[in-house]
Design an enzyme around this catalytic site. Structure first.
Site, short mmCIF file in Angstrom:
data_model
loop_
_atom_site.label_atom_id
_atom_site.label_comp_id
_atom_site.label_asym_id
_atom_site.label_seq_id
_atom_site.Cartn_x
_atom_site.Cartn_y
_atom_site.Cartn_z
N HIS A 126 0.81 -1.22 0.00
CA HIS A 126 0.00 0.00 0.00
C HIS A 126 0.85 1.27 0.00
O HIS A 126 0.34 2.35 0.32
CB HIS A 126 -0.96 -0.02 1.20
CG HIS A 126 -1.93 -1.17 1.14
ND1 HIS A 126 -2.32 -1.89 2.24
CD2 HIS A 126 -2.55 -1.75 0.09
CE1 HIS A 126 -3.15 -2.86 1.87
NE2 HIS A 126 -3.30 -2.80 0.57
N CYS A 134 4.84 8.92 -9.21
CA CYS A 134 4.23 9.44 -10.44
C CYS A 134 3.17 8.44 -10.92
O CYS A 134 3.46 7.25 -11.02
CB CYS A 134 5.30 9.64 -11.50
SG CYS A 134 4.63 9.96 -13.14
N CYS A 155 6.15 15.01 -12.15
CA CYS A 155 7.23 14.02 -12.12
C CYS A 155 8.48 14.59 -12.77
O CYS A 155 8.42 15.15 -13.86
CB CYS A 155 6.77 12.77 -12.86
SG CYS A 155 8.05 11.54 -13.15
ZN ZN Z 1 6.69 10.03 -14.32
#
Ligand code: ZN
Length: 265
Positions: A126, A134, A155
């Site tokens: 989890h 990302c 990201c």
């Molecule tokens: Zn990414």
């Protein structure tokens, strides 16, 4: 010492690939409140909405505002996560890994306590609350390193939207995590269940898979659970009590006392 601990020690040193599956019961003694049951966060604050992931996808900025200024059970959860420290059971398990007795830990917990205690081979089903991930490419980084001056943060690799690594309701288990779990479960000829009733999928499937391929199931916990009937041995006791005793029993058998500096005599 407890008879069943002696039996478990005999089994663990004989089996080739022991995987530990840990759950909320393991963290309770480190001060982390469970979600359900007496003293549970959701028992006190109410069950959270089950569409967390859909809400993240439709409003990532709102998701991040809540993450940066948590309220209700999230606030309480982050407080206890920040204060938690690994107990002796975590260190015993990390030491068993270093000895080669335990090969891998799969945990349902998000607190990162296995890593902090020194376990190296850990899969967090989890996620881990100290990380961000990302949603496009799966890249992870420390949450403290994520630039939140513009929301949602992007990201550094692919400019996809970042979220907490913690898997929320409705969110698929990240691909790499799912793959790692399958590989470990396929390899396991013994699974040590600590502080989990393995009630929630996908974790619920792991002990059943190990059992179906002829592996041994060992349960450790303060009381019987839904999985007890399927287990070959159930050791009654908490992780902080039982794991250090198990470690001692194993050291006795391998006849190489571990020195405080970590080397064998
Ligand atoms: Zn990414």
């Amino acid at each position: 010492m407890n008879d069943s601990i002696e039996r478990v020690a005999d089994i663990l040193i004989r089996q080739h690939y022991v995987v530990c599956l840990s759950g909320a019961g393991m963290s309770v003694e480190s001060g982390i409140r469970p979600f359900r049951g007496p003293g549970g966060l959701w028992t006190e604050f109410g069950e959270p909405p089950l569409d967390d992931y859909r809400r993240f996808v439709s409003d990532p900025v709102g998701y991040w505002r809540n993450l940066l200024q948590p309220q209700g059970h999230y606030l309480e959860l982050y407080k206890t996560l920040a204060e938690a420290v690994p107990h002796q059971g975590y260190f015993a398990l990390a030491e068993l890994e270093r000895q080669g007795v335990v090969k891998h830990v799969i945990t349902q917990n998000i607190d990162g306590l296995h890593h902090r205690a020194g376990s190296k081979h850990v899969t967090e089903i989890h996620g881990n609350y100290t990380l961000c991930r990302c949603v496009e490419c799966g890249t992870r980084c420390e949450r403290s390193q994520v630039d939140v001056s513009t929301l949602p943060p992007r990201c550094p690799v692919c400019a996809g939207i970042m979220k907490s690594d913690v898997v929320v309701f409705g969110e698929p288990i990240p691909e790499d995590v799912g793959r790692a779990c399958s590989e470990q479960v396929d390899l396991a000829d013994c699974m040590l269940l600590v502080g989990t009733s393995a009630y929630v999928y996908p974790a619920a499937g792991f002990p059943r898979h190990v059992s179906a391929q002829g592996g041994i199931l060992i349960e450790m916990g303060p009381q019987p659970t839904e999985i007890t009937e399927l287990c070959d041995i159930s050791v009654q006791g908490t992780a902080a009590e039982v794991l250090p005793q198990l470690y001692d029993a194993i050291v006795e058998r391998v006849k190489e006392p571990i020195q405080p500096d970590g080397t064998a005599e």
